[in-house]
Scaffold this motif. Structure first.
Motif, short mmCIF file in Angstrom:
data_model
loop_
_atom_site.label_atom_id
_atom_site.label_comp_id
_atom_site.label_asym_id
_atom_site.label_seq_id
_atom_site.Cartn_x
_atom_site.Cartn_y
_atom_site.Cartn_z
N LYS A 432 0.82 -1.21 0.00
CA LYS A 432 0.00 0.00 0.00
C LYS A 432 0.86 1.27 0.00
O LYS A 432 0.66 2.18 -0.82
CB LYS A 432 -0.92 0.00 1.23
N ALA A 541 -9.72 4.48 6.39
CA ALA A 541 -10.49 5.01 5.26
C ALA A 541 -11.31 6.22 5.72
O ALA A 541 -11.58 6.39 6.92
CB ALA A 541 -11.41 3.93 4.71
N HIS A 543 -14.92 8.60 4.76
CA HIS A 543 -16.20 8.55 4.06
C HIS A 543 -16.84 9.93 4.11
O HIS A 543 -16.65 10.70 5.07
CB HIS A 543 -17.13 7.53 4.71
N ASP A 562 -6.93 1.47 -4.83
CA ASP A 562 -7.40 0.39 -3.95
C ASP A 562 -8.14 -0.71 -4.70
O ASP A 562 -8.66 -1.64 -4.09
CB ASP A 562 -8.30 0.97 -2.85
N ASP A 571 -8.67 -3.56 -0.50
CA ASP A 571 -10.04 -3.60 0.01
C ASP A 571 -11.10 -3.41 -1.06
O ASP A 571 -12.28 -3.60 -0.80
CB ASP A 571 -10.22 -2.52 1.08
N HIS A 573 -12.17 -0.67 -2.17
CA HIS A 573 -13.03 0.41 -1.68
C HIS A 573 -13.64 1.13 -2.88
O HIS A 573 -12.93 1.67 -3.71
CB HIS A 573 -12.20 1.37 -0.84
N THR A 575 -15.06 3.85 -5.03
CA THR A 575 -15.03 5.31 -5.10
C THR A 575 -15.66 5.74 -6.41
O THR A 575 -15.32 5.22 -7.47
CB THR A 575 -13.58 5.82 -5.02
N SER A 594 -15.28 9.35 -0.86
CA SER A 594 -14.72 8.41 0.12
C SER A 594 -13.40 7.89 -0.42
O SER A 594 -13.17 7.86 -1.63
CB SER A 594 -15.69 7.26 0.39
N ALA A 596 -10.09 4.99 0.40
CA ALA A 596 -9.57 3.87 1.17
C ALA A 596 -8.28 4.24 1.89
O ALA A 596 -7.65 5.27 1.60
CB ALA A 596 -9.32 2.68 0.24
N SER A 599 -4.36 5.18 0.10
CA SER A 599 -4.81 5.08 -1.29
C SER A 599 -4.87 6.45 -1.95
O SER A 599 -4.83 7.49 -1.27
CB SER A 599 -6.20 4.42 -1.36
#
Length: 607
Positions: A432, A541, A543, A562, A571, A573, A575, A594, A596, A599
């Motif tokens: 990451k 993360a 949101h 992400d 994940d 996530h 977006t 939002s 992650a 990210s």
């Protein structure tokens, strides 16, 4: 410093040095001012000591034409001196059997197959550089270094990634078969283990056919320190130092021994100048990266004016002025790391005139930001400062990177390894944060650079006997795809992120509590140009997070780091596109999104 000060050291071009092949045979020319007699011995005269004397010219030069000599034959000079009979390799030899062997007569003619017809040197705002080490990049046989042909095999892969410039670590002949290359024993000779002059030309030809530029790393801050026939070349020395090619006083001292060339001696200046132009002319290199120039402009690289080397400073100016005059599209980059505007300032304004320079104001704070174990150690203001730094109001006068040969060795490791510690780099944190650094590098104003293996999560540290593990390309195929995607965005391959090639940046948001930074990049601005990058340097993360955007309207997401397609541990996530709407007081346009953990997302407008 004015042009006249630079010119005072210059001579007209020396009419050929070394072994020069022509219709009447081969001419040999060497500089040996303290020799009493000079002979050339080789295959063409059965190595007889006194068979072929050279005629003494002015200023310590010697020359002869040998009708029976031809390409491929081996030779050496025999110098009669006060120190005895000295067999020396040709300082201008283009090829040798090995670093302690013989010089080889080499014809500079080569069938380039018009490889330059379609080649276009990328502009600085288009460049994505990939630094590689020939000896470890693509090793074909265990126990032996890689070579130029191994690099050629991987050019299609680099091309598909979006790489348009490769920067090769030094390839001048060095002792043995394994080295980083920063110990050049014979500066004009192409390393025999790598494939010699023909192999290097084949690499440049193949790269140009794929529209990939080739930059060569050169070392002029010292020579050697071992296997050097340049050392006390013609028997003369003073204070036990290196003789005619080197300083023989306090200025000789470098971290690599008393091996600094004498930048004030016109013949030595010419030697270095001839070397730089050789790579650009004979090998069609597209640029030069000059190693640690602080040791050329200062004895100790400490900034103390008392240790300044005026001769070294003007030599650099001469090199860069000649390159700009002869090859205006060639690229010169300095490793200086003192963050001086003068490095890339114009020569007529007293600067050194490099096209760009490696930027310490980026690599050091960003590596520390990525490697720090705890999120509270990451300061988004530090990231913002690194993002907005520039030289002489030109963002492309700096090369930005998180990994280079120096940054992944000498007690330091790959970014992913530094994050993982003693563990395998195949961890969520290492993947990451190391890729977050790559994304930042590709979206930061400047010329981005990667180091070999970075896109396949190469681990540990760089070593000249540790080959790149290409099996990792399959293991980390998703990560490699991420690098490809972000490079394509950087180069605007898809035509919707042109702003990443622009001079302009505006920091939109800095949030040290949530470790969020957002910035706007643009060239001219507008649809398919203005690009917004939002990055989360936290393990949490976010949101429904409000981010200011440059203008109102629909912003399409172009990249989400992400995505599970990049790695199964991610994940995924979700977006979505962003819609920027005016605030109640109409002072800004804000979109809610939002993001992650660790990210980045990138947006631009369609219409």
């Amino acid at each position: 410093m004015n042009t006249a000060e630079i010119v005072q050291y210059q001579k007209s071009d020396i009419a050929g040095m070394g072994a020069i092949v022509h219709k009447s045979g081969v001419s040999f020319r060497v500089w040996a001012p303290h020799a009493q007699e000079v002979f050339v011995v080789g295959d063409f005269n059965e190595w007889e000591q006194d068979a072929t004397p050279l005629e003494h010219e002015e200023n310590g030069y010697w020359s002869v034409t040998v009708p029976d000599a031809y390409t491929g034959q081996q030779y050496k000079y025999l110098l009669k001196t006060d120190a005895g009979d000295l067999y020396r390799n040709d300082p201008y030899a283009r090829e040798m059997t090995n670093s302690v062997g013989n010089s080889i007569i080499t014809d500079t003619e080569f069938d380039w197959e018009d490889s330059n017809d379609q080649f276009v040197m990328p502009l600085q705002n288009e460049m994505v550089i990939y630094e590689l080490h020939v000896g470890t990049f693509n090793v074909k046989e265990e126990g032996k270094p890689g070579d130029f042909y191994g690099v050629i095999e991987k050019l299609d892969l680099l091309k598909s990634m979006g790489i348009n410039v490769i920067e090769i670590m030094p390839i001048a002949e060095f002792p043995g078969g394994f080295s980083w290359g920063y110990n050049p024993a014979h500066p004009f000779t192409v390393e025999s283990e790598y494939g010699g002059p023909k192999g290097l030309r084949e690499l440049v030809k193949a790269a140009h056919k794929l529209n990939i530029a080739v930059i060569l790393d050169v070392v002029y801050n010292h020579f050697g320190p071992t296997d050097m026939d340049l050392w006390q070349f013609d028997g003369w020395s003073e204070n036990g130092m290196g003789g005619i090619y080197f300083y023989h006083d306090w200025r000789s001292k470098t971290p690599w021994g008393d091996t600094r060339p004498d930048y004030g001696r016109s013949e030595v200046r010419q030697y270095i100048r001839d070397n730089a132009l050789m790579w650009l002319e004979e090998y069609r290199m597209d640029g030069l990266r000059m190693d640690m120039i602080p040791y050329m402009r200062n004895v100790n690289a400490d900034g103390n004016p008392g240790n300044d080397l005026h001769d070294g400073y003007t030599l650099i100016q001469w090199l860069n002025s000649e390159i700009k005059q002869r090859f205006p599209y060639k690229f010169t980059v300095a490793e200086d790391l003192h963050s001086l505007h003068s490095i890339t300032a114009p020569i007529d304004a007293g600067g050194l005139g490099y096209s760009s320079q490696w930027d310490a104001e980026y690599v050091h704070p960003i590596r520390q930001t990525l490697i720090a174990m705890n999120d509270n150690e990451r300061d988004m203001n530090v990231v913002a400062t690194a993002l907005t730094h520039r030289y002489n109001n030109d963002v492309f006068e700096r090369v930005v990177y998180t990994e280079s040969h120096d940054e992944v060795a000498n007690g330091k490791a790959r970014v992913a390894q530094e994050i993982a510690g003693q563990d395998d780099v195949n961890t969520w944190y290492a993947k990451k944060r190391s890729t977050l650094g790559a994304i930042l590098t590709m979206t930061t104003p400047g010329i981005p650079m990667l180091f070999q293996g970075q896109a396949i999560m190469e681990d540990k540290w760089f070593h000249d006997t540790d080959p790149l593990d290409w099996s990792r390309l399959e293991q980390f195929a998703g990560i490699a795809q991420m690098y490809k995607d972000i490079i394509h965005l950087r180069r605007n391959i898809h035509g919707n992120t042109r702003g990443l090639m622009g001079q302009n940046i505006e920091i939109l948001a800095i949030d040290n509590e949530h470790k969020i930074i957002a910035f706007h990049r643009w060239l001219d601005g507008g649809v398919h140009d203005s690009t917004v990058v939002v990055m989360n340097f936290s393990c949490q993360a976010v949101h429904d997070y409000a981010i200011p955007f440059p203008i109102k309207g629909h912003w399409k997401i172009r990249f989400n780091s992400d995505w599970e397609g990049y790695d199964n541990d991610f994940d995924n996530h979700i977006t979505y596109d962003a819609v920027a709407q005016p605030t109640e007081d109409n002072t800004a346009h804000v979109a809610t999104l939002s993001l992650a953990a660790y990210s980045a997302v990138i947006y631009s407008q369609e219409v």
